[in-house]
Design an enzyme around this catalytic site. Structure first.
Site, PDB file in Angstrom:
ATOM      1  N   GLU A  37      39.611 -21.146 -99.497  1.00 54.11           N
ATOM      2  CA  GLU A  37      40.222 -22.339-100.083  1.00 54.11           C
ATOM      3  C   GLU A  37      40.605 -23.308 -98.964  1.00 54.11           C
ATOM      4  O   GLU A  37      40.895 -22.903 -97.846  1.00 54.11           O
ATOM      5  CB  GLU A  37      41.446 -21.951-100.914  1.00 54.11           C
ATOM      6  N   PHE A  38      40.606 -24.596 -99.328  1.00 60.42           N
ATOM      7  CA  PHE A  38      41.010 -25.639 -98.394  1.00 60.42           C
ATOM      8  C   PHE A  38      42.010 -26.563 -99.086  1.00 60.42           C
ATOM      9  O   PHE A  38      41.872 -27.792 -99.072  1.00 60.42           O
ATOM     10  CB  PHE A  38      39.787 -26.432 -97.903  1.00 60.42           C
ATOM     11  N   THR A  94      43.189 -16.259 -96.804  1.00 63.73           N
ATOM     12  CA  THR A  94      42.809 -16.578 -95.430  1.00 63.73           C
ATOM     13  C   THR A  94      42.915 -15.327 -94.577  1.00 63.73           C
ATOM     14  O   THR A  94      43.994 -14.745 -94.438  1.00 63.73           O
ATOM     15  CB  THR A  94      43.722 -17.682 -94.874  1.00 63.73           C
ATOM     16  N   LYS A 150      37.937 -21.157 -92.652  1.00 65.59           N
ATOM     17  CA  LYS A 150      39.276 -21.630 -93.022  1.00 65.59           C
ATOM     18  C   LYS A 150      40.197 -21.656 -91.807  1.00 65.59           C
ATOM     19  O   LYS A 150      40.913 -22.637 -91.567  1.00 65.59           O
ATOM     20  CB  LYS A 150      39.868 -20.746 -94.122  1.00 65.59           C
ATOM     21  N   ALA A 180      51.444 -39.418 -85.405  1.00 64.17           N
ATOM     22  CA  ALA A 180      52.385 -38.713 -84.537  1.00 64.17           C
ATOM     23  C   ALA A 180      53.714 -38.502 -85.249  1.00 64.17           C
ATOM     24  O   ALA A 180      54.130 -39.310 -86.070  1.00 64.17           O
ATOM     25  CB  ALA A 180      52.609 -39.507 -83.252  1.00 64.17           C
ATOM     26  N   CYS A 218      50.722 -22.332 -93.906  1.00 64.06           N
ATOM     27  CA  CYS A 218      49.312 -22.149 -93.532  1.00 64.06           C
ATOM     28  C   CYS A 218      49.050 -22.421 -92.058  1.00 64.06           C
ATOM     29  O   CYS A 218      48.703 -21.507 -91.310  1.00 64.06           O
ATOM     30  CB  CYS A 218      48.433 -23.042 -94.403  1.00 64.06           C
ATOM     31  N   ARG A 252      58.743 -23.363 -95.879  1.00 67.61           N
ATOM     32  CA  ARG A 252      58.340 -22.370 -94.884  1.00 67.61           C
ATOM     33  C   ARG A 252      58.041 -23.051 -93.553  1.00 67.61           C
ATOM     34  O   ARG A 252      57.274 -23.994 -93.493  1.00 67.61           O
ATOM     35  CB  ARG A 252      57.107 -21.591 -95.374  1.00 67.61           C
TER      36      ARG A 252
END
Length: 438
Positions: A154-155, A124, A210, A258, A266, A335
């Protein structure tokens, strides 16, 4: 075309892509500078959690269709298509992306090339990166060798990475030539035959797609979380509100849950990278995206506020059970985890925090070693004054509130993910609180 491909970078994206391309019938060589990672993958061991990936990697390593190395020279000789899958973390000195690893790959590979090749970016990156890489490639590639850069973003969703690679919801091919498009269509011939939509576009659009996709998803999440705060203030139910919005096919229900907000490797860094580029360009999108980021981080503080309130405004010395440490279920990725942020914040306020995650205890303990980690939900809640549900693992939804109620000190729960059944918990004698619910 040659049925051999190279995948450079074998982290989450690269290891998954390498194994899935082997599954699609290619002979694949994975390359990484991390000798320990290469040794593990060469033994068929994946150094992170992703459902099904261990089996896929070990099977193709065993059958010889997938190998790993630290040698770029071997990669240059092995294949004529090189996928670049290295990380682009947030820069240490700002919100932009650190592109050092991407440029290091091209600058290391280019002088070693002895055959025409296509370098396909999957990392990305901000739009315009491929143009800069093309310049470096032209300057460093030996005379007589033609090398071109394309972009194929990439997704992947963590927890669904294999499916998202072999049967993605779309393929984006950012190319500057008909030959590059032909090569990529041949590489992805199986999913294309199976009906996966293909968008062929210019390289900058592919690069931007992306970041734009992640930014839109982040905006949707932050919007419904902002509505959760509004719901709290007016006595509305954000879950019913999301159902109302979701029936509008211009909006859709997915992504309108929510809760404590997004984290991971990401969405946070991608939205900040796009914000940084927008600000550099003077685009108004920077203000919008910055507000999305702020709104997301606010939800973590809202959960802390609810937790403190549930501790009678004084969490000091209170035993708090935290269910979940990963930023999302089906992953050991911590992360920028909202769950860990809340847990460590409460510990900083004087609470005694005990954490259980079905997969991520080890990775969490490396990031937040001061927290206590236990091996079951029952162990986490035993003697607790408050229970926090912070990662929506499926097994947490099936917990028996009556059974857990016999183990806690006080039957109080804050559902930071709106993933539990409020009536079921209240009928079992629990005080149940959640974001945006009366």
């Amino acid at each position: 075309m040659d049925e051999r491909i190279c995948v450079i970078g074998t982290g989450y994206l690269g290891a998954t892509h390498a194994a899935c391309m082997a599954e699609l019938g290619f002979e694949v060589l994975g390359v990484d500078v991390d000798e320990r990672k290469v040794a593990m993958l060469s033994e068929g061991i994946v150094p992170f959690a992703e459902p099904g990936l261990d089996d896929l990697v070990s099977r193709h390593v065993r059958h010889g269709g997938l190998r790993f190395t630290t040698s770029l020279a071997e990669a240059a000789e092995f294949a004529t298509v090189h996928f670049v899958c290295v990380g682009t973390p947030q820069a240490r000195d700002g919100h932009g992306a650190d592109l050092g690893a991407v440029f290091s790959v091209v600058e290391g590979l280019a002088p070693l090339l002895s055959q025409d090749c296509l370098i396909v970016g999957k990392s990305t990156v901000p739009a315009g990166t491929a143009a800069r890489l093309t310049e470096r490639l032209a300057a460093l590639t030996p005379s007589g060798v033609d090398a071109e850069v394309a972009w194929n973003p990439e997704f992947l969703r963590e927890g669904h990475a294999i499916e998202d690679t072999v049967r993605p919801d779309r393929l984006v091919l950012g190319v500057a030539s008909a030959e590059a498009e032909k090569i990529l269509r041949q590489l992805y011939r199986q999913p294309i035959r199976e009906g996966v939509p293909v968008v062929v576009t210019d390289v900058p659009t592919a690069e931007l797609s992306k970041l734009a996709a992640n930014a839109f998803l982040a905006t949707k999440i932050s919007f419904i979380n902002a509505m959760a705060e509004m719901s709290d203030l007016v006595g509305a139910d954000v879950v019913s509100l999301a159902d109302v919005l979701g029936y509008d096919d211009r909006i859709g229900r997915r992504g309108l849950s929510a809760g404590i907000g997004f984290g991971g490797g990401c969405l946070p860094k991608d939205i900040r990278a796009l914000t940084a580029q927008a600000e550099e360009l003077g685009a108004g999108a920077g203000e919008l995206l910055s507000a999305v980021d702020v709104a997301n981080l606010r939800m973590r503080e809202r959960v802390v506020e609810l937790a403190v309130e549930a501790c009678d405004s004084d969490p000091r010395g209170r035993q708090v059970a935290v269910l979940g440490a990963a930023f999302k279920p089906l992953s050991d990725d911590v992360r920028d985890s909202p769950a860990l942020h809340v847990a460590t914040t409460l510990r900083g306020l004087g609470a005694r925090v005990r954490v259980f995650d079905p997969v991520a205890n080890d990775s969490a303990s490396r990031v937040a070693p001061a927290l206590d980690y236990v091996d079951s939900a029952r162990a986490a809640v035993t003697g607790a004054d408050l229970v926090l549900h912070l990662t929506e693992w499926p097994e947490f939804r099936t917990l028996d509130p009556l059974t857990l109620g016999s183990a806690v000190n006080r039957r109080r729960i804050v559902d930071g993910r709106n993933g539990l059944d409020p009536d079921r918990w209240r009928l079992a004698g629990w005080s149940y609180r959640a974001l945006g619910r009366p």
